[in-house]
Design a protein around this motif. Structure first.
Motif, PDB file in Angstrom:
ATOM      1  N   ALA B   1       0.852  -1.194   0.000  1.00  0.00           N
ATOM      2  CA  ALA B   1       0.000   0.000   0.000  1.00  0.00           C
ATOM      3  C   ALA B   1       0.886   1.242   0.000  1.00  0.00           C
ATOM      4  O   ALA B   1       1.960   1.260   0.579  1.00  0.00           O
ATOM      5  CB  ALA B   1      -0.901  -0.004   1.216  1.00  0.00           C
ATOM      6  N   GLN B   2       0.400   2.263  -0.669  1.00  0.00           N
ATOM      7  CA  GLN B   2       1.170   3.501  -0.720  1.00  0.00           C
ATOM      8  C   GLN B   2       0.765   4.431   0.405  1.00  0.00           C
ATOM      9  O   GLN B   2      -0.370   4.364   0.905  1.00  0.00           O
ATOM     10  CB  GLN B   2       0.978   4.187  -2.076  1.00  0.00           C
ATOM     11  N   SER B   3       1.688   5.290   0.828  1.00  0.00           N
ATOM     12  CA  SER B   3       1.387   6.222   1.916  1.00  0.00           C
ATOM     13  C   SER B   3       2.228   7.469   1.784  1.00  0.00           C
ATOM     14  O   SER B   3       3.261   7.475   1.108  1.00  0.00           O
ATOM     15  CB  SER B   3       1.632   5.564   3.279  1.00  0.00           C
ATOM     16  N   VAL B   4       1.774   8.524   2.447  1.00  0.00           N
ATOM     17  CA  VAL B   4       2.477   9.800   2.470  1.00  0.00           C
ATOM     18  C   VAL B   4       2.525  10.296   3.902  1.00  0.00           C
ATOM     19  O   VAL B   4       1.514  10.233   4.617  1.00  0.00           O
ATOM     20  CB  VAL B   4       1.763  10.837   1.583  1.00  0.00           C
ATOM     21  N   ALA B   5       3.672  10.824   4.308  1.00  0.00           N
ATOM     22  CA  ALA B   5       3.799  11.398   5.641  1.00  0.00           C
ATOM     23  C   ALA B   5       4.243  12.852   5.530  1.00  0.00           C
ATOM     24  O   ALA B   5       5.197  13.169   4.820  1.00  0.00           O
ATOM     25  CB  ALA B   5       4.814  10.614   6.470  1.00  0.00           C
ATOM     26  N   GLN B   6       3.518  13.710   6.193  1.00  0.00           N
ATOM     27  CA  GLN B   6       3.920  15.106   6.351  1.00  0.00           C
ATOM     28  C   GLN B   6       4.165  15.295   7.847  1.00  0.00           C
ATOM     29  O   GLN B   6       3.222  15.431   8.613  1.00  0.00           O
ATOM     30  CB  GLN B   6       2.831  16.043   5.821  1.00  0.00           C
ATOM     31  N   PRO B   7       5.405  15.261   8.248  1.00  0.00           N
ATOM     32  CA  PRO B   7       5.716  15.162   9.684  1.00  0.00           C
ATOM     33  C   PRO B   7       5.379  16.402  10.497  1.00  0.00           C
ATOM     34  O   PRO B   7       5.293  16.323  11.725  1.00  0.00           O
ATOM     35  CB  PRO B   7       7.223  14.900   9.682  1.00  0.00           C
ATOM     36  N   GLU B   8       5.180  17.517   9.837  1.00  0.00           N
ATOM     37  CA  GLU B   8       4.896  18.766  10.558  1.00  0.00           C
ATOM     38  C   GLU B   8       3.457  19.198  10.313  1.00  0.00           C
ATOM     39  O   GLU B   8       3.059  19.416   9.174  1.00  0.00           O
ATOM     40  CB  GLU B   8       5.850  19.867  10.102  1.00  0.00           C
ATOM     41  N   ASP B   9       2.690  19.328  11.394  1.00  0.00           N
ATOM     42  CA  ASP B   9       1.325  19.848  11.255  1.00  0.00           C
ATOM     43  C   ASP B   9       1.357  21.331  10.908  1.00  0.00           C
ATOM     44  O   ASP B   9       0.474  21.834  10.218  1.00  0.00           O
ATOM     45  CB  ASP B   9       0.545  19.666  12.548  1.00  0.00           C
ATOM     46  N   CYS B  91       0.787  17.022   0.307  1.00  0.00           N
ATOM     47  CA  CYS B  91       1.618  16.214  -0.564  1.00  0.00           C
ATOM     48  C   CYS B  91       0.821  14.964  -0.954  1.00  0.00           C
ATOM     49  O   CYS B  91       0.024  14.459  -0.142  1.00  0.00           O
ATOM     50  CB  CYS B  91       2.894  15.818   0.189  1.00  0.00           C
ATOM     51  N   ALA B  92       1.011  14.476  -2.173  1.00  0.00           N
ATOM     52  CA  ALA B  92       0.274  13.291  -2.625  1.00  0.00           C
ATOM     53  C   ALA B  92       1.186  12.430  -3.491  1.00  0.00           C
ATOM     54  O   ALA B  92       2.098  12.931  -4.155  1.00  0.00           O
ATOM     55  CB  ALA B  92      -0.971  13.692  -3.409  1.00  0.00           C
ATOM     56  N   VAL B  93       0.909  11.132  -3.485  1.00  0.00           N
ATOM     57  CA  VAL B  93       1.661  10.188  -4.306  1.00  0.00           C
ATOM     58  C   VAL B  93       0.698   9.292  -5.059  1.00  0.00           C
ATOM     59  O   VAL B  93      -0.384   8.970  -4.565  1.00  0.00           O
ATOM     60  CB  VAL B  93       2.622   9.341  -3.446  1.00  0.00           C
ATOM     61  N   SER B  94       1.061   8.931  -6.270  1.00  0.00           N
ATOM     62  CA  SER B  94       0.331   7.891  -6.988  1.00  0.00           C
ATOM     63  C   SER B  94       1.354   7.012  -7.693  1.00  0.00           C
ATOM     64  O   SER B  94       2.513   7.375  -7.845  1.00  0.00           O
ATOM     65  CB  SER B  94      -0.678   8.468  -7.978  1.00  0.00           C
ATOM     66  N   ALA B  95       0.881   5.850  -8.093  1.00  0.00           N
ATOM     67  CA  ALA B  95       1.755   4.894  -8.769  1.00  0.00           C
ATOM     68  C   ALA B  95       1.078   4.467 -10.063  1.00  0.00           C
ATOM     69  O   ALA B  95       0.138   5.100 -10.523  1.00  0.00           O
ATOM     70  CB  ALA B  95       2.035   3.707  -7.859  1.00  0.00           C
ATOM     71  N   TYR B  96       1.542   3.375 -10.611  1.00  0.00           N
ATOM     72  CA  TYR B  96       1.093   2.976 -11.939  1.00  0.00           C
ATOM     73  C   TYR B  96      -0.420   2.849 -12.042  1.00  0.00           C
ATOM     74  O   TYR B  96      -1.017   3.219 -13.039  1.00  0.00           O
ATOM     75  CB  TYR B  96       1.766   1.660 -12.324  1.00  0.00           C
ATOM     76  N   ALA B  97      -1.019   2.357 -10.974  1.00  0.00           N
ATOM     77  CA  ALA B  97      -2.461   2.106 -11.018  1.00  0.00           C
ATOM     78  C   ALA B  97      -3.285   3.377 -10.908  1.00  0.00           C
ATOM     79  O   ALA B  97      -4.497   3.342 -11.054  1.00  0.00           O
ATOM     80  CB  ALA B  97      -2.852   1.124  -9.922  1.00  0.00           C
ATOM     81  N   GLY B  98      -2.652   4.473 -10.627  1.00  0.00           N
ATOM     82  CA  GLY B  98      -3.314   5.765 -10.747  1.00  0.00           C
ATOM     83  C   GLY B  98      -3.918   6.370  -9.508  1.00  0.00           C
ATOM     84  O   GLY B  98      -4.083   7.577  -9.440  1.00  0.00           O
ATOM     85  N   LYS B  99      -4.290   5.611  -8.511  1.00  0.00           N
ATOM     86  CA  LYS B  99      -4.972   6.184  -7.347  1.00  0.00           C
ATOM     87  C   LYS B  99      -4.017   7.074  -6.570  1.00  0.00           C
ATOM     88  O   LYS B  99      -2.889   6.708  -6.294  1.00  0.00           O
ATOM     89  CB  LYS B  99      -5.495   5.072  -6.441  1.00  0.00           C
ATOM     90  N   SER B 100      -4.478   8.283  -6.214  1.00  0.00           N
ATOM     91  CA  SER B 100      -3.676   9.223  -5.436  1.00  0.00           C
ATOM     92  C   SER B 100      -3.934   9.070  -3.951  1.00  0.00           C
ATOM     93  O   SER B 100      -5.077   8.914  -3.523  1.00  0.00           O
ATOM     94  CB  SER B 100      -4.007  10.661  -5.842  1.00  0.00           C
ATOM     95  N   THR B 101      -2.850   9.129  -3.172  1.00  0.00           N
ATOM     96  CA  THR B 101      -2.930   9.098  -1.707  1.00  0.00           C
ATOM     97  C   THR B 101      -2.349  10.391  -1.171  1.00  0.00           C
ATOM     98  O   THR B 101      -1.251  10.785  -1.572  1.00  0.00           O
ATOM     99  CB  THR B 101      -2.158   7.899  -1.142  1.00  0.00           C
ATOM    100  N   PHE B 102      -3.077  11.039  -0.260  1.00  0.00           N
ATOM    101  CA  PHE B 102      -2.669  12.340   0.273  1.00  0.00           C
ATOM    102  C   PHE B 102      -2.102  12.215   1.688  1.00  0.00           C
ATOM    103  O   PHE B 102      -2.509  11.342   2.467  1.00  0.00           O
ATOM    104  CB  PHE B 102      -3.878  13.280   0.322  1.00  0.00           C
ATOM    105  N   GLY B 103      -1.176  13.129   2.009  1.00  0.00           N
ATOM    106  CA  GLY B 103      -0.739  13.297   3.381  1.00  0.00           C
ATOM    107  C   GLY B 103      -1.785  14.055   4.178  1.00  0.00           C
ATOM    108  O   GLY B 103      -2.809  14.490   3.637  1.00  0.00           O
TER     109      GLY B 103
END
Lengths: 117, 112
Positions: B1-9, B91-103
């Motif tokens: 599973a993909q994930s994103v971390a933004q360590p600072e609120d 910040c957001a990441v997506s991979a080949y399958a296209g779904k975007s995951t946000f921090g």
């Protein structure tokens, strides 16, 4: 061209009532997302439609929430028997992303602000 | 599973100083990385993206971001902050399958 359009922009409903939120994505965009955002907080993923594939419903918080996308275009998010904790801004986004085309950014609508009293 | 971390609120900087908003990610395969901005009482807007090529990408409003594969990071930067840059950044990441995951987002406040 028009951007992502959401309606209504504001919705006040009584606890226990059903609501329907509508999203018109940008024409030709194959991917459509629903997110929920509470008071300027983070984005809570709800559901993702990609072309003709089965939707990713992994973010729906309960079986009171459902969504459909008709003809690969307009989407409706339905919340049944609304609760006060459902109050939030519901955001819709679309993109050109398809399998192999993950580099397209999301285009967001202005959201529907739902208030459950 | 993909994930994103933004360590600072929250990030606070003085106007005219450089700013950095941090983002790290986890994804299978090559990442597609994005920054979005949400100004007060306004919708989310795309700011910039990394797909391939030069690790330093430039976007709107003078922002840039540096992709670092070994550190799996994609930090947002601007050499000289403006009060008008105050907003919520995702910040957001997506991979080949296209779904975007946000921090979870970082609130940037620039003080005069």
């Amino acid at each position: 061209g028009a951007g992502v359009s959401q309606s209504p922009s504001n919705k006040v409903t009584e606890k226990g009532k059903d609501v329907e939120l509508r999203c018109d994505p940008i024409s030709g965009h194959t991917a459509l997302y629903w997110y929920r955002q509470s008071l300027g907080q983070g984005l809570e993923f709800l559901i993702y439609f990609q072309g003709n594939s089965a939707p990713d419903k992994s973010g729906l918080p309960s079986d009171r929430f459902s969504a459909e996308r008709t003809g690969g275009s307009v989407s409706t998010l339905t919340i049944q028997r609304t609760q006060q904790e459902d109050s939030a801004v519901y955001l819709c986004a679309s993109s050109l992303a398809a399998i192999g085309g993950a580099g397209s950014p999301l285009h967001f609508g202005n959201g529907t602000r739902l208030t459950v009293t | 599973a993909q994930s994103v971390a933004q360590p600072e609120d929250q990030v606070n900087v003085a106007e005219g100083n450089p700013l950095t908003v941090k983002c790290t990610y986890s994804v299978s395969g090559n990442p597609y990385l994005f920054w979005y901005v949400q100004y007060p009482n306004r919708g989310l807007q795309f700011l910039l993206k990394y797909i391939t090529g030069d690790n330093l990408v430039k976007g709107s409003y003078g922002f840039e971001a540096e992709f670092n594969k070994s550190q799996t990071s994609f930090h947002l930067k601007k050499p000289s902050a403006l009060v008008s840059d105050s907003a919520l950044y995702f910040c957001a990441v997506s991979a080949y399958a296209g779904k975007s995951t946000f921090g979870d987002g970082t609130t940037l406040t620039v003080k005069p």
